[in-house]
Design a protein around this motif. Structure first.
Motif, short mmCIF file in Angstrom:
data_model
loop_
_atom_site.label_atom_id
_atom_site.label_comp_id
_atom_site.label_asym_id
_atom_site.label_seq_id
_atom_site.Cartn_x
_atom_site.Cartn_y
_atom_site.Cartn_z
N ASN A 27 6.91 -4.18 7.16
CA ASN A 27 7.45 -2.86 7.51
C ASN A 27 6.78 -1.75 6.72
O ASN A 27 6.24 -1.95 5.64
CB ASN A 27 8.97 -2.84 7.36
CG ASN A 27 9.47 -2.53 5.97
OD1 ASN A 27 9.55 -1.38 5.58
ND2 ASN A 27 9.80 -3.56 5.20
N MET A 28 6.80 -0.58 7.35
CA MET A 28 6.27 0.63 6.73
C MET A 28 7.42 1.61 6.56
O MET A 28 8.07 1.99 7.52
CB MET A 28 5.17 1.24 7.60
CG MET A 28 4.47 2.43 6.94
SD MET A 28 3.18 3.17 8.00
CE MET A 28 1.97 1.85 8.01
N LEU A 87 0.84 -1.19 0.00
CA LEU A 87 0.00 0.00 0.00
C LEU A 87 0.88 1.24 0.00
O LEU A 87 1.81 1.36 0.80
CB LEU A 87 -0.90 0.02 1.23
CG LEU A 87 -1.68 1.31 1.49
CD1 LEU A 87 -2.73 1.53 0.40
CD2 LEU A 87 -2.32 1.30 2.87
N VAL A 88 0.57 2.17 -0.89
CA VAL A 88 1.22 3.48 -0.90
C VAL A 88 0.29 4.49 -0.24
O VAL A 88 -0.90 4.56 -0.58
CB VAL A 88 1.54 3.95 -2.34
CG1 VAL A 88 2.17 5.33 -2.31
CG2 VAL A 88 2.46 2.96 -3.03
N PHE A 100 10.87 1.23 -6.01
CA PHE A 100 10.82 -0.14 -5.53
C PHE A 100 10.38 -1.07 -6.65
O PHE A 100 9.47 -0.74 -7.41
CB PHE A 100 9.83 -0.28 -4.38
CG PHE A 100 10.22 0.40 -3.10
CD1 PHE A 100 10.73 -0.32 -2.04
CD2 PHE A 100 10.08 1.78 -2.97
CE1 PHE A 100 11.08 0.31 -0.86
CE2 PHE A 100 10.44 2.42 -1.79
CZ PHE A 100 10.94 1.68 -0.73
N ILE A 101 11.04 -2.21 -6.74
CA ILE A 101 10.57 -3.30 -7.60
C ILE A 101 10.18 -4.45 -6.68
O ILE A 101 10.96 -4.88 -5.83
CB ILE A 101 11.66 -3.74 -8.60
CG1 ILE A 101 11.83 -2.66 -9.66
CG2 ILE A 101 11.30 -5.08 -9.24
CD1 ILE A 101 12.87 -2.99 -10.71
N PHE A 102 8.93 -4.93 -6.82
CA PHE A 102 8.37 -5.95 -5.95
C PHE A 102 8.08 -7.24 -6.71
O PHE A 102 7.58 -7.20 -7.83
CB PHE A 102 7.02 -5.48 -5.38
CG PHE A 102 7.12 -4.47 -4.28
CD1 PHE A 102 7.58 -4.82 -3.03
CD2 PHE A 102 6.72 -3.16 -4.50
CE1 PHE A 102 7.65 -3.89 -2.00
CE2 PHE A 102 6.78 -2.22 -3.49
CZ PHE A 102 7.25 -2.59 -2.24
N ILE A 117 5.35 -2.51 3.04
CA ILE A 117 6.00 -3.62 2.35
C ILE A 117 5.68 -4.91 3.11
O ILE A 117 6.18 -5.12 4.22
CB ILE A 117 7.53 -3.41 2.29
CG1 ILE A 117 7.87 -2.06 1.66
CG2 ILE A 117 8.20 -4.54 1.52
CD1 ILE A 117 9.34 -1.70 1.74
N PRO A 118 4.84 -5.79 2.56
CA PRO A 118 4.50 -7.02 3.28
C PRO A 118 5.71 -7.94 3.42
O PRO A 118 6.59 -7.97 2.54
CB PRO A 118 3.43 -7.67 2.38
CG PRO A 118 2.96 -6.59 1.47
CD PRO A 118 4.13 -5.68 1.27
N TYR A 119 5.73 -8.69 4.50
CA TYR A 119 6.84 -9.62 4.69
C TYR A 119 6.82 -10.70 3.61
O TYR A 119 5.78 -11.05 3.07
CB TYR A 119 6.81 -10.21 6.10
CG TYR A 119 5.93 -11.42 6.34
CD1 TYR A 119 6.44 -12.55 6.98
CD2 TYR A 119 4.60 -11.45 5.95
CE1 TYR A 119 5.66 -13.66 7.22
CE2 TYR A 119 3.80 -12.54 6.20
CZ TYR A 119 4.33 -13.66 6.83
OH TYR A 119 3.55 -14.75 7.06
N LYS A 120 8.00 -11.15 3.26
CA LYS A 120 8.24 -12.20 2.26
C LYS A 120 8.02 -11.72 0.82
O LYS A 120 8.14 -12.52 -0.11
CB LYS A 120 7.40 -13.45 2.54
CG LYS A 120 7.80 -14.14 3.85
CD LYS A 120 7.03 -15.43 4.06
CE LYS A 120 7.45 -16.10 5.37
NZ LYS A 120 6.71 -17.36 5.60
N TRP A 121 7.73 -10.43 0.62
CA TRP A 121 7.72 -9.90 -0.75
C TRP A 121 9.16 -9.54 -1.11
O TRP A 121 9.77 -8.67 -0.47
CB TRP A 121 6.83 -8.66 -0.84
CG TRP A 121 5.38 -8.97 -1.06
CD1 TRP A 121 4.57 -9.66 -0.22
CD2 TRP A 121 4.58 -8.57 -2.17
NE1 TRP A 121 3.30 -9.73 -0.73
CE2 TRP A 121 3.28 -9.06 -1.94
CE3 TRP A 121 4.82 -7.84 -3.33
CZ2 TRP A 121 2.23 -8.86 -2.83
CZ3 TRP A 121 3.77 -7.63 -4.23
CH2 TRP A 121 2.50 -8.14 -3.97
N SER A 122 9.73 -10.19 -2.10
CA SER A 122 11.08 -9.85 -2.55
C SER A 122 11.04 -8.46 -3.17
O SER A 122 10.12 -8.13 -3.92
CB SER A 122 11.58 -10.87 -3.58
OG SER A 122 11.52 -12.17 -3.05
#
Length: 468
Positions: free
Chosen positions: A177-178, A62-63, A188-190, A244-249
């Motif tokens: 994390n925020m 989320l932005v 960012f590249i997700f 940034i959700p956990y486990k998102w590279s």
């Protein structure tokens, strides 16, 4: 004839080059295809419940655009170079002597904030530093993290400071994390966490938690698994926050120019505590009002418990039989012969003996005593969670260590010689009791017979003013 032969040769060479060089080869990360999908954008911090249900629980980035401009975050206006030098100039900060992240180089050093502020615009370095208690006085906790459990599971608040043009590894984090940007611009590249296995397939440093791929020039022959993975690209600028959700590279490129950010690391919260007193009367449209300096960070026991609870993020409660079935299904190393031990683990956690495990019991279990009493099964659980081979063999007068990601530090669980029973520990050492949203209806869930089915409790009703 000669011209036709030349054309044929050129076409053959071009064909071979195309065949040898897959899309994105030796280009920056993301050069293999156009970005796909969308990342949701809001103009305010969502309320804690909406943040959990719509973004944390669903693992949805989320932005939050320009939220620092209108929120009560004093540091956003205060933290100029002059202010940092005059108010925190004597603080020792950690510096990495390279703008392209290299976790194996060891090029770190400490210097005062004053010296860093003097040198950072002309030197090849950037600052990664945990906020001190004095610095936290200039920050309030973002509204989205103020209740429901988030405020009790904060891991760290980290400051990132440079003159820009820094580049991270492609990596993932074991925590949510925020990232809030006080100055500058970041791209960012997700990669969605469902592609984590593919990202880790080749060239992955398991101890450091990152890929060894060169993010500026991707060798698609060496890292073929990256050729077809879809990704999202998002840019945030001054005043924005990004979840940034956990486990998102992800890979982060800070654009040239003064770049100052603070990110809030917090354990993935699998269940929102809507009975939390801090949520009472909370207005989802108010400004952040909880000073960071008043919050207590988690200790190693909380760290270990939260890793264990990651297994159950989509489950509301368990009957005894369904608990062992679930663990067998989720963790391949657990075999049929481990079921009896799993039943004992269930009874250990089920403090009230009603044959139903609830989230308040999971949150309050004595994880140290559980690991000491059932070392084999917890070794299998933690090996599955971390991807490393972990053993909880008893070693007299020694500690048992659980290694986490390098950037998150090591988690340590004391051995039995130092463990006391949960009931003998002081009230101050115990986790706060956590209630499920439908405590009044809990009796309906309790069946003394074990029918082996998962129990899914109803989700709490939305407040009418909590809209996205």
């Amino acid at each position: 004839m000669k011209s036709s032969l030349l054309v044929f040769v050129l076409l053959a060479v071009a064909f071979c080059e195309v065949k040898a060089n897959p899309p994105g080869h030796l280009k920056p990360l993301g050069g293999h295809r156009d970005p796909t999908g969308e990342i949701l954008v809001m103009r305010n911090f969502p309320s804690p419940w909406v943040f959990h249900e719509e973004f944390v629980k669903k693992s949805q980035p989320l932005v939050m655009r320009k939220v620092l401009e209108k929120d009560n975050i004093p540091a956003y206006q205060l933290w100029t170079d002059k202010y940092l030098r005059e108010n925190f100039g004597n603080i020792q900060v950690e510096i990495e002597l390279n703008k392209k992240e290299n976790r194996t180089s060891g090029l770190y050093q400490n210097m005062t904030m004053s010296k860093f502020v003097h040198d950072y615009q002309t030197e090849n370095m950037y600052q990664v530093f945990e906020l001190t208690p004095e610095m936290k006085k200039d920050f309030n906790l973002p509204l989205s993290l103020q209740c429901g459990g988030f405020q009790n599971f904060l891991f760290a608040m980290i400051m990132w400071f440079s003159s820009g043009d820094t580049k991270s590894h492609l990596h993932y984090d074991s925590l949510d994390n925020m990232n809030c940007l006080l100055d500058g611009e970041k791209e960012f590249i997700f990669f969605d966490k469902k592609y984590l296995h593919s990202v880790r397939e080749k060239g992955w440093n398991s101890k450091g938690g990152y890929s060894t791929v060169d993010v500026e020039s991707v060798d698609m022959i060496k890292f073929p698994q990256l050729q077809n993975i879809p990704y999202n690209r998002i840019t945030i600028s001054k005043g924005d926050c990004l979840f940034i959700p956990y486990k998102w590279s992800h890979y982060v490129h800070s654009k040239p120019g003064r770049n100052l950010a603070v990110n809030f690391w917090f354990h993935h919260l699998p269940w929102f505590n809507s009975s939390d007193p801090d949520c009472e009367g909370l207005d989802p449209y108010q400004n952040s009002s909880v000073p960071l300096s008043t919050l207590k960070q988690t200790d190693d026991i909380v760290e270990t418990r939260m890793m264990f609870l990651e297994l159950f993020e989509d489950v509301r409660s368990f009957y005894k039989g369904s608990f062992s079935e679930y663990m067998e299904r989720e963790i391949p190393s657990i075999k049929l012969e481990d079921v009896e031990c799993l039943d004992e683990v269930f009874s250990f956690i089920d403090k009230d003996g009603n044959k139903v495990l609830s989230w308040d019991e999971l949150f309050s279990m004595d994880i140290r005593a559980a690991i000491d009493k059932y070392p084999k099964v917890f070794g299998q659980i933690y090996s599955y969670i971390t991807g490393d081979n972990i053993s909880f063999e008893k070693k007299k007068n020694q500690d048992i260590e659980i290694s986490g990601d390098k950037d998150l530090g090591d988690l340590v669980v004391k051995n039995s010689d130092s463990i006391q029973d949960e009931d003998q520990r002081s009230q101050g050492d115990r986790p706060s009791p956590v209630k499920t949203p439908d405590d009044l209806e809990k009796k309906k869930l309790i069946k003394m017979e074990d029918d082996g089915n998962l129990v899914m409790e109803e989700e709490p009703l939305r407040s009418p003013h909590e809209e996205l």
